[in-house]
Design a protein around this motif. Sequence first.
Motif, short mmCIF file in Angstrom:
data_model
loop_
_atom_site.label_atom_id
_atom_site.label_comp_id
_atom_site.label_asym_id
_atom_site.label_seq_id
_atom_site.Cartn_x
_atom_site.Cartn_y
_atom_site.Cartn_z
N GLU A 181 -3.38 -5.04 -43.89
CA GLU A 181 -3.10 -3.94 -44.81
C GLU A 181 -4.18 -3.83 -45.87
O GLU A 181 -4.67 -2.75 -46.18
CB GLU A 181 -1.73 -4.11 -45.47
N LYS A 182 -4.57 -4.97 -46.44
CA LYS A 182 -5.63 -4.97 -47.47
C LYS A 182 -6.95 -4.51 -46.87
O LYS A 182 -7.68 -3.74 -47.50
CB LYS A 182 -5.77 -6.36 -48.09
N LYS A 183 -7.27 -4.95 -45.67
CA LYS A 183 -8.51 -4.52 -45.00
C LYS A 183 -8.54 -3.01 -44.80
O LYS A 183 -9.60 -2.40 -44.84
CB LYS A 183 -8.65 -5.20 -43.64
N ALA A 184 -7.37 -2.44 -44.57
CA ALA A 184 -7.26 -1.00 -44.34
C ALA A 184 -7.25 -0.22 -45.66
O ALA A 184 -7.10 1.00 -45.65
CB ALA A 184 -6.00 -0.69 -43.53
N GLY A 185 -7.39 -0.93 -46.78
CA GLY A 185 -7.45 -0.27 -48.08
C GLY A 185 -6.08 0.02 -48.70
O GLY A 185 -5.98 0.77 -49.66
N ARG A 186 -5.04 -0.57 -48.15
CA ARG A 186 -3.70 -0.35 -48.68
C ARG A 186 -3.28 -1.50 -49.60
O ARG A 186 -3.85 -2.58 -49.55
CB ARG A 186 -2.71 -0.19 -47.53
N MET A 187 -2.29 -1.23 -50.40
CA MET A 187 -1.71 -2.25 -51.28
C MET A 187 -0.50 -2.87 -50.59
O MET A 187 0.22 -2.19 -49.86
CB MET A 187 -1.25 -1.63 -52.61
N VAL A 188 -0.27 -4.15 -50.85
CA VAL A 188 0.94 -4.83 -50.38
C VAL A 188 1.79 -5.03 -51.62
O VAL A 188 1.37 -5.71 -52.55
CB VAL A 188 0.60 -6.17 -49.70
N VAL A 189 2.97 -4.39 -51.64
CA VAL A 189 3.76 -4.37 -52.87
C VAL A 189 5.24 -4.64 -52.61
O VAL A 189 5.74 -4.47 -51.50
CB VAL A 189 3.63 -3.01 -53.61
N SER A 190 5.90 -5.03 -53.70
CA SER A 190 7.36 -5.11 -53.74
C SER A 190 7.81 -3.97 -54.64
O SER A 190 7.28 -3.81 -55.76
CB SER A 190 7.78 -6.45 -54.33
N ILE A 191 8.76 -3.16 -54.18
CA ILE A 191 9.20 -2.00 -54.95
C ILE A 191 10.60 -2.22 -55.51
O ILE A 191 11.52 -2.60 -54.79
CB ILE A 191 9.20 -0.73 -54.06
N ASP A 192 10.73 -1.98 -56.82
CA ASP A 192 12.03 -2.00 -57.49
C ASP A 192 12.45 -0.54 -57.65
O ASP A 192 11.97 0.16 -58.55
CB ASP A 192 11.91 -2.69 -58.86
#
Length: 74
Positions: A48-59
Motif C-alpha cells: 500500500e505504501k509503495k503504491a502511494g497510499r496511506m495505511v490508517v485506522s479510522i475512528d
Amino acid sequence: MEQTVRLQFDFTGEQTVKMEALMEQVGVRTKKAFFNHALSLLEWAINEKKAGRMVVSIDKEKDKYTELILPFFV
C-alpha cells in the motif's frame, strides 16, 4: 515442492507473553500461523505504501484517522 527453512528467534519473556496474548485474542493456535498472518499484514501494508497510499485506522465516531507509522515507512 517448496523448501522449508527453519528460523529461530530469541524473545524476552515479556515479548512472548504479548505474542501469546495476541494469539489468544485472534484465535491462532500456532506460532507458525501467527507469523504467517503477521507477514501477510506487513506485506499488504508495504505494498500500500509503495503504491502511494496511506495505511490508517479510522475512528468513524470522531471522524478522525491515525496513520500507521513504522520506521521503514519513513
